[in-house]
Design an enzyme around this catalytic site. Structure first.
Site, mmCIF file in Angstrom:
data_model
loop_
_atom_site.group_PDB
_atom_site.id
_atom_site.type_symbol
_atom_site.label_atom_id
_atom_site.label_comp_id
_atom_site.label_asym_id
_atom_site.label_seq_id
_atom_site.Cartn_x
_atom_site.Cartn_y
_atom_site.Cartn_z
ATOM 1 N N SER A 1 0.888 -1.324 -0.032
ATOM 2 C CA SER A 1 0.004 0.009 -0.020
ATOM 3 C C SER A 1 0.748 1.191 -0.031
ATOM 4 O O SER A 1 0.204 2.493 0.103
ATOM 5 C CB SER A 1 -1.001 -0.103 1.176
ATOM 6 O OG SER A 1 -2.019 -0.874 0.980
ATOM 7 N N LYS B 1 -0.090 3.599 -2.606
ATOM 8 C CA LYS B 1 -1.204 4.651 -2.515
ATOM 9 C C LYS B 1 -0.660 6.175 -2.340
ATOM 10 O O LYS B 1 -1.143 7.299 -2.373
ATOM 11 C CB LYS B 1 -2.147 4.573 -1.201
ATOM 12 C CG LYS B 1 -3.011 3.382 -1.593
ATOM 13 C CD LYS B 1 -3.975 2.823 -0.450
ATOM 14 C CE LYS B 1 -4.473 1.747 -0.798
ATOM 15 N NZ LYS B 1 -4.212 0.209 -0.073
ATOM 16 N N SER C 1 -5.967 2.982 4.706
ATOM 17 C CA SER C 1 -5.305 2.543 3.536
ATOM 18 C C SER C 1 -6.519 1.814 2.490
ATOM 19 O O SER C 1 -6.528 0.665 2.174
ATOM 20 C CB SER C 1 -4.414 1.467 3.902
ATOM 21 O OG SER C 1 -3.657 1.081 2.787
#
Length: 281
Positions: free
Chosen positions: A61, A64, A120
């Site tokens: 993640s 992101k 997230s």
């Protein structure tokens, strides 16, 4: 010292000058780092720690961060995005962390970015990528163009959420992630978001109430922490991109393929170590 050893040191010093970084200082109190890859640098360009920092690996993640970086350059924070069934189902089907979004909700970009960066949310990533590609494929293309523009030569994106893509996985390096974080943190909106511990969205006629808590435990464990992002997949292990300001100097680091709790403890130690190195000149 042998002539070969001296020559090797001269080459290392020359390379450090060419890439624009000071050579990392070596000290007896350098922390033990068990992460597979790690990198720590300060805003003056001094490297304080490096471990396989240029090896290409999945970063979960941490992807992101680029998603947010692109959106902040494409959108207005007051824009409204409608969450679709696909945004919700794709995130759940892939086993990703979500922001708990529901089909039909209309949320601002400001809200969705908090849902992306704090818990997230892969559902928030999907909604933003779909809107600002437009379409996910076009958005990923923007992510990769941005990576090239920022000089992230060892980074390739295949989606906006960092989940594994069968047969076509994305990758990055600890060094590239630190470079991206430094650029993203220069944006005051991004900086404020990743430093937020809890963000609440009140219920309205077009969306339900949400309370999102930052998964970055370092914010509550160490002084001067600015953010940045956690990540986990089986392939990437537990990851942490972190930043803090100590004595007026920004320190940014990345830990990849680490342990769930150990990444936070290690980041604390690396920040303290870098601070001591800076103070000692």
């Amino acid at each position: 010292m042998s002539g070969m050893r001296i020559a090797g040191l001269m080459v290392s010093a020359t390379l450090a000058v060419l890439v624009g970084f000071a050579t990392p200082a070596v000290a007896a109190d350098a922390p033990t780092v068990k992460a597979g890859e790690a990198y720590v640098v300060d805003s003056a360009g001094t490297i304080h720690f490096g471990k396989r920092q240029t090896r290409r690996v999945p970063v979960a993640s941490l992807v992101k961060v680029m998603t947010a970086y692109v959106v902040l350059r494409e959108a207005r924070l007051t824009d409204t995005v409608t969450v679709t069934e696909a945004d919700v189902k794709d995130a759940v089907r892939g086993g990703a962390t979500t922001a708990g979004l529901r089909e039909g909700e209309r949320l601002t970009v400001r809200d969705l970015l908090h849902g992306l960066l704090l818990p997230s949310g892969a559902d928030a990533a999907s909604a933003l990528a779909r809107r600002y590609g437009p379409g996910k494929a076009a958005f990923v293309a923007k992510m990769n163009r941005t990576a090239r523009a920022l000089g992230l030569a060892d980074t390739r994106y295949t989606n906006a959420d960092g989940m594994p893509t069968p047969g076509n996985g994305g990758y990055s390096t600890a060094a590239d992630q630190v470079k991206l974080a430094q650029r993203a943190l220069a944006d005051s909106t991004f900086l404020a978001m990743v430093g937020t511990k809890t963000y609440k969205v009140g219920k309205t006629a077009v969306h339900r109430a949400h309370t999102w808590r930052n998964s970055n435990e370092l914010l509550s464990r160490s002084s001067g922490v600015l953010g940045v992002k956690t990540g986990y997949t089986r392939a990437a292990g537990y990851c942490l991109l972190f930043a803090a300001e100590r004595n007026g100097v920004q320190i940014v680091g990345a830990l990849l393929h680490d342990g769930r709790d150990r990444r936070f403890t290690t980041a604390e130690r690396l920040l303290d170590y870098a601070e001591r190195q800076i103070a000692s000149g």
